[in-house]
Write an enzyme that holds these catalytic residues in place. Structure first.
Site, mmCIF file in Angstrom:
data_model
loop_
_atom_site.group_PDB
_atom_site.id
_atom_site.type_symbol
_atom_site.label_atom_id
_atom_site.label_comp_id
_atom_site.label_asym_id
_atom_site.label_seq_id
_atom_site.Cartn_x
_atom_site.Cartn_y
_atom_site.Cartn_z
ATOM 1 N N SER A 292 0.854 -1.195 0.000
ATOM 2 C CA SER A 292 0.000 0.000 0.000
ATOM 3 C C SER A 292 0.885 1.238 0.000
ATOM 4 C CB SER A 292 -0.896 0.002 1.232
ATOM 5 O OG SER A 292 -0.102 0.279 2.372
ATOM 6 N N LYS A 293 0.243 2.382 -0.045
ATOM 7 C CA LYS A 293 0.983 3.646 -0.112
ATOM 8 C C LYS A 293 1.999 3.782 1.022
ATOM 9 C CE LYS A 293 -1.969 6.537 -2.881
ATOM 10 N NZ LYS A 293 -3.421 6.667 -2.726
ATOM 11 N N ARG A 294 1.685 3.148 2.154
ATOM 12 C CA ARG A 294 2.615 3.153 3.278
ATOM 13 C C ARG A 294 4.005 2.667 2.874
ATOM 14 N NH1 ARG A 294 2.753 -0.420 6.918
ATOM 15 N NH2 ARG A 294 1.351 -1.869 5.889
#
Ligand code: GLU
Length: 504
Positions: free
Chosen positions: A255-257
């Site tokens: 994910s963007k994390r």
């Protein structure tokens, strides 16, 4: 080529955001399979979620696919034998199939409200049952249901899930079976009249004669509902291949994390499309025989097979992507790297938007010098900063550098440059070499003791490019009118000596 009887596959993105790396891998595997088998690759836009779908995402995802090198044989822009290729253009078709299912009693109107359904769900959970729809409205009398609807009561349409287990074959996972106990009668058309994904996907795949549904395994729990629909409609069920999830290095869903996750992100970072394609191909597919990693497009097409797609989750490995990117950066014709890299230097404000010939020629030499040291072109401006100027205070603040100058001789070496390059004429690589030799003779410093102080004074670090290429680049740059002034060797030596002086 006659494509009758050849596989037909599709990529069916919803234009609700940036093209994510997981989705584009799905597109790639579909494309590779189609190209390998001589089949057709269809692009279908799944935009039934009107609130979240946006035209700009559709445009962007097509651009991203083209950038990566994925072309489609049929799609909303190029047409094809089974239009329309955008779901929002096909509402009346979905409506008529739903009417047919109702007529044939394979589907029914459901009048349950959201509150009722939620209550049912809670109760099922409290009793330790699967929180699936009870099928309450299945039992409604047809005429009664028709009457309530004509009276204006809101009703969704649900498909009757058969009373037997649902089986399908998955090329990646083998035979898959879902007990009908765990599959709710799915809503196929909402009470708003909007058909849902699980329903339209089947109509489209069938209409478009899709033979292999290759998609992410987040859809595997949808597949039994879709298989039930094929059966209800009397349509042939395609083969399935569900691709494993992509995880970050911490084994959580990517994910963007984790940083960059969209195709656009990687492009903006200066990853080459062929590197990303090669990397994504290996992210969940293992070529047969050996541990070869470099696969240009043609080799991928030749070697790819769905049978060698692994069901285990794939872990995104940035280092491997960087390694592949370095490989393809080095393989690329210099002109291509020049124009790509110049964009990065412009955006960093190091090169003017429009450069004359002398600036372009200079920038190309700078790029040739530094590009071999980067993983991604976005790192180039940072690398190039040494060509523009150095910060002597910062250079001397480093422990390693200051140790070099703990030796008085190192200071004398740099001082030796002062008078020798004092005049205005440009310092050539030859003159630089001659000066260094004079200093060597004068001070007795040689090897590291000679070159480390000189490099630190010029570029702030004792390692870096060859002087033969570095000196002319700095000197010629200092005479160009660039947005950021390139400090000449003379300026650098003076500033460095001043900083040494101050340090005392
Ligand atoms: N629109 C769906 C998605 O983007 C397509 C899933 C499928 O391939 O069936 O997830």
């Amino acid at each position: 080529m006659d494509k009758t009887d050849k596989p037909r596959v599709r990529f069916a993105p919803s234009p609700t955001g940036q093209l994510h790396i997981g989705n584009v891998r799905t597109a790639l595997y579909n494309w590779l399979f189609a190209r390998k088998t001589g089949g057709s690759f269809v692009l279908r836009i799944e935009d039934t979620d009107v609130e979240r779908s946006e035209k700009r995402f559709e445009t962007q995802l097509m651009e991203d696919m083209k950038w990566l090198g994925l072309d489609w044989d049929e799609g909303p822009d190029v047409g094809g034998p089974y239009p329309p290729y955008r779901q929002s253009d096909k509402m009346s078709v979905y409506r008529s199939y739903a009417d047919r299912l109702i007529r044939e009693q394979k589907a029914y109107y459901c009048f349950c409200t959201a509150e009722q359904l939620e209550r049912e769900r809670q109760q099922a959970m409290a009793e330790g049952r699967q929180p699936i729809y009870s099928g309450k409205c299945r039992e409604l009398d047809r005429d009664e249901a028709e009457r309530r609807r004509t009276d204006g009561e809101a009703a969704a349409i649900r498909l009757k899930i058969p009373e037997h287990p649902i089986r399908f074959h998955d090329i990646v996972r083998g035979n898959v079976e879902f007990s009908n106990e765990v599959v709710s009668d799915p809503i196929i058309v909402r009470s708003s009249g909007m058909p849902v994904y699980n329903y339209v996907v089947v109509i489209d795949d069938a209409d478009m004669k899709i033979t292999h549904v290759i998609r992410g395994d987040d859809h595997i729990s949808n597949t039994p509902k879709q298989v039930a629909l094929y059966e209800a409609l009397g349509l042939p069920v395609p083969e399935f291949a569900h691709l494993s999830t992509i995880l970050g290095p911490d084994r959580e869903r990517l994910s963007k994390r984790h940083g960059a996750t969209s195709v656009a992100n990687f492009r903006e970072m200066g990853v080459l499309p062929e590197a990303l394609m090669n990397y994504l191909a290996l992210l969940g597919w293992a070529p047969s025989g050996g541990d070869r990693e470099i696969f240009p497009e043609d080799d991928l097409i030749r070697e790819f097979s769905l049978e060698r797609v692994t069901p285990a989750p794939a872990i995104f490995d940035n280092d491997k992507l960087n390694w592949l990117n370095r490989h393809y950066l080095k393989q690329s014709p210099p002109e291509r790297i020049h124009s790509l890299a110049a964009g990065f230097l412009q955006r960093a404000g190091l090169l003017p938007e429009t450069a004359d010939q002398s600036i372009t020629a200079w920038a190309n030499r700078l790029i040739d010098l530094l590009a071999p040291y980067v993983d991604r072109l976005e790192q180039l401006p940072q690398r190039a900063s040494i060509i523009f100027h150095t910060d002597p205070q910062a250079a001397l603040a480093s422990e390693e550098n200051s140790q070099v100058f703990a030796n008085e001789k190192a200071i004398v070496v740099v001082q030796g440059f002062g008078p020798r390059i004092a005049n205005d004429s440009p310092l050539t690589a030859e003159r630089f070499k001659a000066v260094t030799n004079e200093i060597k003779a004068e001070t007795g410093a040689k090897g590291k003791d000679l070159f480390h102080p000189v490099r630190i004074a010029l570029i702030g670090s004792h390692s870096g490019p060859d002087f033969d290429r570095l000196i002319p680049l700095i000197e010629e740059g200092s005479r160009l009118s660039l947005p950021v002034h390139v400090e000449s060797v003379r300026e650098r030596v003076q500033e460095f000596l001043a900083a040494l002086e101050q340090r005392k």
